[in-house]
Design an enzyme around this catalytic site. Structure first.
Site, short mmCIF file in Angstrom:
data_model
loop_
_atom_site.label_atom_id
_atom_site.label_comp_id
_atom_site.label_asym_id
_atom_site.label_seq_id
_atom_site.Cartn_x
_atom_site.Cartn_y
_atom_site.Cartn_z
N ASP A 195 1.29 -1.49 -0.06
CA ASP A 195 0.42 -0.37 0.00
C ASP A 195 1.15 1.13 -0.01
O ASP A 195 1.97 1.70 0.66
CB ASP A 195 -0.86 0.46 1.61
CG ASP A 195 -1.97 1.27 0.74
OD1 ASP A 195 -2.23 2.37 0.25
OD2 ASP A 195 -3.10 0.32 1.10
N SER B 44 -6.83 3.81 -1.80
CA SER B 44 -6.71 3.02 -1.42
C SER B 44 -8.27 2.07 -2.01
O SER B 44 -7.93 0.94 -2.18
CB SER B 44 -5.81 2.30 -0.77
OG SER B 44 -5.12 3.08 0.18
N ASP C 89 -10.80 -2.72 5.87
CA ASP C 89 -9.58 -1.60 5.78
C ASP C 89 -9.69 -1.64 4.60
O ASP C 89 -9.95 -2.59 3.60
CB ASP C 89 -8.23 -1.34 5.97
CG ASP C 89 -7.61 -0.10 6.16
OD1 ASP C 89 -8.70 0.81 5.93
OD2 ASP C 89 -6.42 -0.29 5.52
N HIS D 37 -1.40 10.83 -1.30
CA HIS D 37 -0.83 10.34 -2.55
C HIS D 37 -0.40 11.35 -3.61
O HIS D 37 -0.87 11.98 -3.71
CB HIS D 37 -2.16 9.15 -2.57
CG HIS D 37 -2.89 8.48 -1.46
ND1 HIS D 37 -3.75 7.78 -1.82
CD2 HIS D 37 -1.99 7.88 -0.19
CE1 HIS D 37 -3.80 6.68 -0.43
NE2 HIS D 37 -3.03 7.18 0.61
#
Length: 584
Positions: A135, A184, A243, A542
């Site tokens: 990730d 994500s 998650d 990100h």
């Protein structure tokens, strides 16, 4: 002149109307033959059902798509705002490959989209797929992990990471359907469904209505396996199992925060192995530490469904070779990161002192799943490369990368004995981080920024791994890598590893703005770094950079050049022949 202006105005109005009409799946969607999906048309105005004309390749949509349409004369948004009419068909399947042009007309609103429906190889290329995702994994994480773990002499690495020897590669585009940037949820969802979607969405096209669980669904990879094969499914993560990344293997929601609902979706699919953190969403609300709003006991429900439970590394080891399904929940939240769990004993290690690591969980999952003669799909996430990169805690992020690479090593060892296994290693998105040089404590002066070495002044870091465990024996060596982000909030750069616990770069003030955390202000030599993000941002964000995908094994030849994340699903489906006549 007036005629030209009128024509231009009319064209502009029609163009605006066309944009207002939305069709799901979106234009250029790629759809696996026989894979169920929901079809939705959202109009910008309220109309009658008879005013809507929809054709697919020139034929009435009912002839091609079938199904029972639900017509909503007026959809409502937030605060009961009128949005327009909509038409919805659920669970459609297209059995013949080819291009499908969908055209919608309702008054002055028009829209046209084209879908590519594809089939796959007639026979599977591999028996097993191991999909390993770091990730937030960026190139700098890989480089730093190699240097910290293996060392460097005279400009050449003294060893290689396990991921370095995966021979088929591609650059992967990560952008979401509603923004160039990404998170994500929709990135992993694109990998696991073959459909790109919006930020925060999992297994759905994010529609305009406020409810998060009623959006148009697309089939996940786990559901496709259940529909077409007898293969086993495994999910391993160091994050909460609800998650975004692990959830994307099975879930359908517009909002990745629907974690209590995701637990129910996990139970619906019943992966044979489910290992990670997040037990708080399995416990009824009366239990201390629960994050559910109901009293549903999902640990009991999983056990009633035949799962054996492991809550620490001893119980995990005891169940390594047992038969049946396995549920491992080793933390109420995200598991502690490697640097804290194995070396510094910080974080919540005192509360959860016996957590397994990613390598242990991966090995157990492979042992359990490989008992199925029909094969398996295993998803392994190195979750906290991202979770430590957000707060700019680069040492912890790099240790997570080393652990992730060691899990890749476990997968490679399995592949040696089982060459009918495809291994895929990738990230879901990147972080804007680079290695600038080194920080050398031996340089003269008290200002830490003067101890930063760049170009020839950088030299080489002096990490050592004398015990051979793959990690540097010390993270706070005298000459260490200097990693820096290209984005972040106001914060104090200390130029040192954070040995007391994960870095907290910014905190909220009375104006609800994030300002530099003065906890680090008096660290000798600390420098105030002015942020470049809005003051609503507490951490780094990100990056939009492509991620690097590497692979090895049967099917890996399909990874090359530039690919969208949704294209990766097609390779996985082709490797297992999920869209062949034999499986539909």
């Amino acid at each position: 002149m007036r005629t030209l202006l009128a024509a231009f105005a009319a064209t502009t109005i029609l163009a605006g109307a066309a944009q207002a009409t939305t069709v799901y799946p979106l234009d250029r969607a790629t759809i696996l033959v026989g894979s169920p999906f929901d079809f939705k048309v959202e109009l910008n105005k309220q109309v009658k059902p008879e005013d809507v004309k929809i054709t697919v390749n020139g034929q009435d949509y009912k002839t091609v798509l079938g199904g029972e349409a639900q017509f909503v004369e007026l959809e409502k948004g937030k605060e009961d705002k009128a949005l327009g009419s909509a038409l919805l068909l659920r669970g459609l399947k297209i059995s013949a490959p080819g291009a499908y042009k969908v055209e919608v007309a309702a008054g002055d609103e028009t829209k046209s989209v084209t879908w590519n429906v594809y089939e796959t190889a007639g026979q599977p290329k591999a028996k097993n797929i191991i999909f390993l995702l770091g990730d937030g994994l960026s190139v700098a994480h890989r480089t730093a992990a190699r240097i910290m773990s293996k060392g460097m002499t005279e400009g050449k690495a003294n060893g290689r990471l396990n991921m370095d020897d995966l021979d088929r590669m591609a650059f992967i585009g990560t952008s979401s359907t509603n923004a160039v940037s990404t998170d994500s949820a929709n990135t992993m969802s694109a990998y696991m469904t073959g459909h790109k979607t919006a930020v925060n969405a999992l297994g759905v096209y994010a529609d305009r209505t406020p409810a998060s669980l009623d959006d148009p669904r697309v089939e996940t990879f786990a559901e496709a396996l259940r529909r077409t094969t007898k293969k086993s499914i495994g999910i391993v993560a160091t994050a909460e199992v609800e998650d975004a990344t692990p959830a994307a293997v099975v879930s359908h929601t517009r909002n990745r925060s629907d974690k209590a609902d995701v637990v129910g979706m996990l139970l619906d699919v019943k992966p044979e192995v489910l290992l990670g953190g997040g037990s708080a969403y399995f416990l009824g609300k009366e239990v201390a530490g629960s994050k559910r709003k109901d009293n549903q006991d999902y640990i009991k429900l999983f056990q009633e469904a035949g799962y054996k439970l492991a809550t620490d590394k001893n119980e995990l080891a005891a169940n390594a070779s047992a038969d049946g399904n396995l549920l491992g929940l080793f933390h109420t939240g995200n598991m502690d990161v490697t640097l804290d769990r194995e070396f510094l004993k910080k974080g919540t290690v005192d509360k959860f002192p016996n957590q397994p690591g990613l390598v242990e969980m991966t090995k157990v999952a492979l042992d359990r799943l490989s008992k199925n003669p029909d094969g398996f799909f295993l998803m392994v996430e190195g979750s906290s490369i991202d979770k430590m990169s957000h707060p700019l805690d680069w040492d912890r992020a790099v240790f997570e990368t080393i652990e992730f690479d060691q899990a890749i090593g476990a997968a490679r060892e399995f592949q040696k004995a089982h060459p009918d296994t495809l291994i895929v290693v990738t990230g879901d998105h990147t972080h804007g981080v680079s290695i600038i040089g080194t920080v050398d404590d031996e340089k003269p002066g008290t200002e830490m920024r003067e101890k930063v070495g760049t170009y020839a002044e950088a030299g080489f870091p002096n990490y050592k791994d004398e015990n051979g465990d793959g990690y540097p024996d010390k993270v706070d060596v005298s000459r260490r890598l200097f990693l820096s982000a290209n984005n972040g909030p106001d914060h104090y750069e200390t130029f040192r590893p954070k040995l007391d616990g994960p870095f907290v770069p910014a905190v909220q003030n009375e104006k609800k703005e994030y300002v530099a955390n003065e906890q680090y202000k008096d660290v000798p030599g600390a420098v105030l770094v002015q942020g470049n993000l809005p003051k609503t941002s507490e951490s780094g964000v990100h990056a939009v950079d492509d991620v690097v995908l590497q692979s090895a094994g049967p099917g890996s030849e399909e990874f090359h050049g530039y690919m969208e994340q949704s294209d990766v699903y097609r390779v996985l489906a082709d490797t297992f022949a999920l869209g062949s006549k034999q499986t539909n």
